[in-house]
Enzyme design. Structure first.
Site, PDB file in Angstrom:
ATOM      1  N   HIS A 164       0.838  -1.158   0.011  1.00 44.51           N
ATOM      2  CA  HIS A 164       0.119  -0.152   0.115  1.00 44.51           C
ATOM      3  C   HIS A 164       0.768   1.252   0.126  1.00 44.51           C
ATOM      4  O   HIS A 164       0.299   2.317  -0.325  1.00 44.51           O
ATOM      5  CB  HIS A 164      -0.685   0.009   1.193  1.00 44.51           C
TER       6      HIS A 164
ATOM      7  N   ASP B 133      -2.270   2.437  -4.601  1.00 49.75           N
ATOM      8  CA  ASP B 133      -3.466   2.638  -3.701  1.00 49.75           C
ATOM      9  C   ASP B 133      -4.326   1.431  -4.074  1.00 49.75           C
ATOM     10  O   ASP B 133      -4.647   0.726  -5.055  1.00 49.75           O
ATOM     11  CB  ASP B 133      -4.127   3.904  -4.234  1.00 49.75           C
TER      12      ASP B 133
END
Length: 430
Positions: A401, A405
């Site tokens: 992450h 995204d």
């Protein structure tokens, strides 16, 4: 007596610092030829056959099977009969040399002259020169381990039924059955891969590498996952058609549905490049990688290995299928080289081949993502408002992450799913 030389544990390549002795092919008193394989060493990445840099007589071995030696520690002492030999430092510093026919480095060769590389095998054993007795039966490390677990003497069953007289697993199991035909209690029967309750398994070799990799991944990467379930019926059918066509054209290969999925992943990584990237924290930058080197998780007797399909972006579906077959077979046979196990930029885990419908894949650090592919089974499915039976699959992406995204990762796995549902779209990008 000639010169006494110590052969130090060589540099096995790719920054590996140690290796575990899994088999000796020579004993004290045996005469060895130049570049004759004297032992087999298991590293964190592969099993490597180590050849002798000297011709002479073995005076001493400095390790037993199961011992782990660091690079540069004495491995074996040889009474050398050659007029000119490299010293111990030269032998230790000599790196693995590429095999002339394949360019791979799964066997360490090159400590001596090129003309000294000939090995002679007969009756499943490595032969010493001048008619001396064979030094060891011919068998791969996993077969040797199985024989040890089952109490089978390899020398007693050599030659085996494999190529060149190699002893196979089937040979070992048949010998074990002949040794003890009495029925055993259920609790004493051989468990999965020979493991039994109450055993203590050493954390060495591949298992040590797995422990380090997954621990680092889970503790340093803030990963997230997202999944999609799609109808893979057309991909399944296309794979069968491609296999028929390839064989009709003389290609000895099976184009699996997984190979078609792999091709879809390559196209998706081109569209969503942050999934084929690396985070350089020191430089404060994310590098989107140009080449796509696909790691493919393979379940083996030694543990989980991840051989790499290099330059997957430049391969056709047929090329991908060939390379997937080669790497999978080499990994399971224990012949995959260190070079084949490094350099991946994205990994695919086909746990569906083991019957799992869904999984929670762990990112192969320092990569940015991993795609898990579940089992392709016939299941109830709603199509055009009707309940039908279709072959479906669940695709799961675990992603870093910090690099991607959720929006990009979600679109990535959805795009792969679209290509799996409509594989004819792959042709647009062939």
């Amino acid at each position: 007596m000639g010169q006494i030389r110590d052969f130090l544990m060589p540099d096995l390549g790719e920054g590996l610092e140690s290796g575990e002795i899994v088999a000796w092919n020579v004993d004290v008193g045996d005469r060895v030829e130049l570049n004759q394989e004297i032992c087999e060493v298991e590293t964190a990445k592969a099993t490597v056959a180590v050849p002798s840099p000297f011709a002479g007589t073995v005076v001493e071995r400095f390790a037993d099977v199961g011992d782990e030696l660091e690079v540069g520690i004495p491995l074996v002492r040889i009474d050398v009969e050659e007029e000119h030999v490299p010293d111990a430092a030269e032998a230790a510093e000599a790196g693995p040399e590429a095999d002339e026919s394949t360019g791979r480095r799964s066997v360490l060769v090159g400590y001596g002259a090129a003309e000294g590389r000939t090995r002679r095998r007969r009756s499943g054993a490595v032969q010493a020169p001048d008619g001396d007795a064979p030094s060891a039966p011919l068998a791969k490390p996993p077969v040797r381990k199985l024989a040890g677990d089952l109490g089978v003497d390899l020398a007693a069953i050599a030659p085996g039924s494999g190529p060149g007289g190699a002893i196979t697993r089937e040979d070992v199991r048949a010998a074990a059955a002949a040794l003890d035909k009495r029925p055993r209690p259920v609790a004493d029967r051989e468990g999965f891969r020979g493991r039994s309750p109450g055993e203590v398994l050493p954390v060495t070799g591949v298992r040590k590498r797995i422990v380090a990799k997954v621990t680092r991944s889970r503790t340093t990467i803030p990963e997230a996952t997202t999944s999609v379930t799609v109808d893979c019926t057309r991909t399944w059918e296309l794979a069968s058609e491609l296999t028929t066509r390839a064989r009709a054209e003389g290609h000895d290969v099976r184009v699996s549905a997984f190979a078609v999925v792999t091709r879809s992943v390559v196209l998706a990584l081109r569209r969503f490049p942050t999934l084929n990237a690396v985070l350089d924290e020191d430089a404060g930058e994310i590098r989107l990688l140009e080449p796509i080197h696909l790691g493919v998780a393979v379940d083996t007797d030694r543990g989980l290995l991840v051989p790499v399909v290099r330059n997957a972006h430049s391969r056709t579906t047929l090329d991908l299928a060939r390379e997937l077959d080669r790497l999978t077979m080499a990994a399971r046979e224990g012949s995959v080289g260190p070079d084949d196990l490094t350099g991946g930029t994205f990994t695919i885990n086909n746990y569906g081949a083991l019957g799992s419908d869904w999984g929670d894949p762990i990112i192969n650090h320092p990569e940015a993502g991993i795609l898990g592919v579940g089992a392709m089974k016939e299941r109830p499915w709603v199509a055009d408002g009707r309940l039908v039976v279709r072959r479906t699959v669940t695709l799961t992406i675990a992603f870093d992450h910090r690099i991607s995204d959720g929006g990009e990762a979600g679109r990535f796995v959805a795009y792969v799913g679209d290509l799996v549902e409509q594989p004819a779209r792959i042709v647009l990008h062939a």
